[in-house]
Design a protein around this motif. Sequence first.
Motif, short mmCIF file in Angstrom:
data_model
loop_
_atom_site.label_atom_id
_atom_site.label_comp_id
_atom_site.label_asym_id
_atom_site.label_seq_id
_atom_site.Cartn_x
_atom_site.Cartn_y
_atom_site.Cartn_z
N ILE A 18 66.71 62.02 50.52
CA ILE A 18 67.54 62.79 51.24
C ILE A 18 67.32 63.01 52.89
N PHE A 19 65.69 63.24 53.17
CA PHE A 19 65.73 63.25 54.41
C PHE A 19 66.12 61.97 55.20
N ALA A 20 65.48 60.57 54.57
CA ALA A 20 65.98 59.50 55.25
C ALA A 20 67.67 59.33 55.32
N MET A 21 68.38 59.62 54.40
CA MET A 21 69.82 59.66 54.66
C MET A 21 70.06 60.73 55.83
N LEU A 22 69.61 61.88 56.00
CA LEU A 22 69.79 62.73 57.06
C LEU A 22 69.48 61.75 58.57
N LEU A 23 68.38 61.58 58.44
CA LEU A 23 67.91 60.62 59.40
C LEU A 23 68.69 59.67 60.08
N CYS A 24 69.26 58.81 59.17
CA CYS A 24 70.42 57.62 59.19
C CYS A 24 71.56 58.33 59.98
N ILE A 25 72.07 59.41 59.39
CA ILE A 25 73.33 60.17 59.93
C ILE A 25 73.01 60.57 61.56
N LEU A 26 71.86 60.77 61.84
CA LEU A 26 71.34 61.28 63.02
C LEU A 26 70.88 60.08 64.08
N GLY A 27 70.87 58.85 63.63
CA GLY A 27 70.69 57.72 64.23
C GLY A 27 69.11 57.29 64.34
N GLU A 28 68.46 57.99 63.57
CA GLU A 28 66.82 57.79 63.66
C GLU A 28 66.53 56.73 62.60
N ASP A 29 66.98 55.47 62.56
CA ASP A 29 66.85 54.48 61.77
C ASP A 29 65.65 54.14 61.60
N ARG A 30 64.67 54.04 62.25
CA ARG A 30 63.13 53.86 61.97
C ARG A 30 62.44 54.90 61.22
N LYS A 31 62.79 55.91 61.67
CA LYS A 31 62.20 57.21 60.88
C LYS A 31 62.79 57.37 59.62
N ALA A 32 63.90 56.98 59.42
CA ALA A 32 64.72 56.63 58.13
C ALA A 32 63.95 55.77 57.16
N ILE A 33 63.67 54.65 57.54
CA ILE A 33 63.17 53.46 57.02
C ILE A 33 61.69 54.25 56.51
N GLN A 34 61.08 54.64 57.35
CA GLN A 34 59.57 55.26 57.05
C GLN A 34 59.89 56.13 55.99
N GLU A 35 60.63 56.87 55.79
CA GLU A 35 60.75 57.96 54.90
C GLU A 35 61.34 57.23 53.35
N LEU A 36 62.03 56.14 53.53
CA LEU A 36 62.43 55.51 52.05
C LEU A 36 61.00 54.81 51.73
N HIS A 37 60.13 54.24 52.55
CA HIS A 37 58.69 53.70 52.28
C HIS A 37 57.97 54.87 51.47
N LYS A 38 58.07 56.05 52.04
CA LYS A 38 57.47 57.27 51.58
C LYS A 38 58.04 57.66 50.17
N ALA A 39 59.29 57.50 50.16
CA ALA A 39 60.06 57.61 48.92
C ALA A 39 59.55 56.92 47.77
N TYR A 40 59.38 55.77 48.08
CA TYR A 40 58.96 54.68 47.13
C TYR A 40 57.65 54.92 46.63
N ASN A 41 56.69 55.32 47.66
CA ASN A 41 55.30 55.56 47.13
C ASN A 41 55.32 56.79 46.40
#
Length: 76
Positions: A18-41
Amino acid sequence: IVAQLEGLEKGQYLSPTIFAMLLCILGEDRKAIQELHKAYNQHDILLVWLKTFRTFDHLRTDPQFIEVYNKMKFPE
């Protein structure tokens, strides 16, 4: 806004997906992808919807996004 969301994450649980989705909406794509890695882990259950969440459509060609996506081993 991102700083407020990061503060929220520290004070209570916020799904990294969810945090990654919010970051995407805000244009923070690099941070969003970092959160997706975190979500996977963290085995975030919401990551099973990665294939269908439209919020991530613009990231689907990004190599780091593809890395997380491939780890999920979605059936074709």
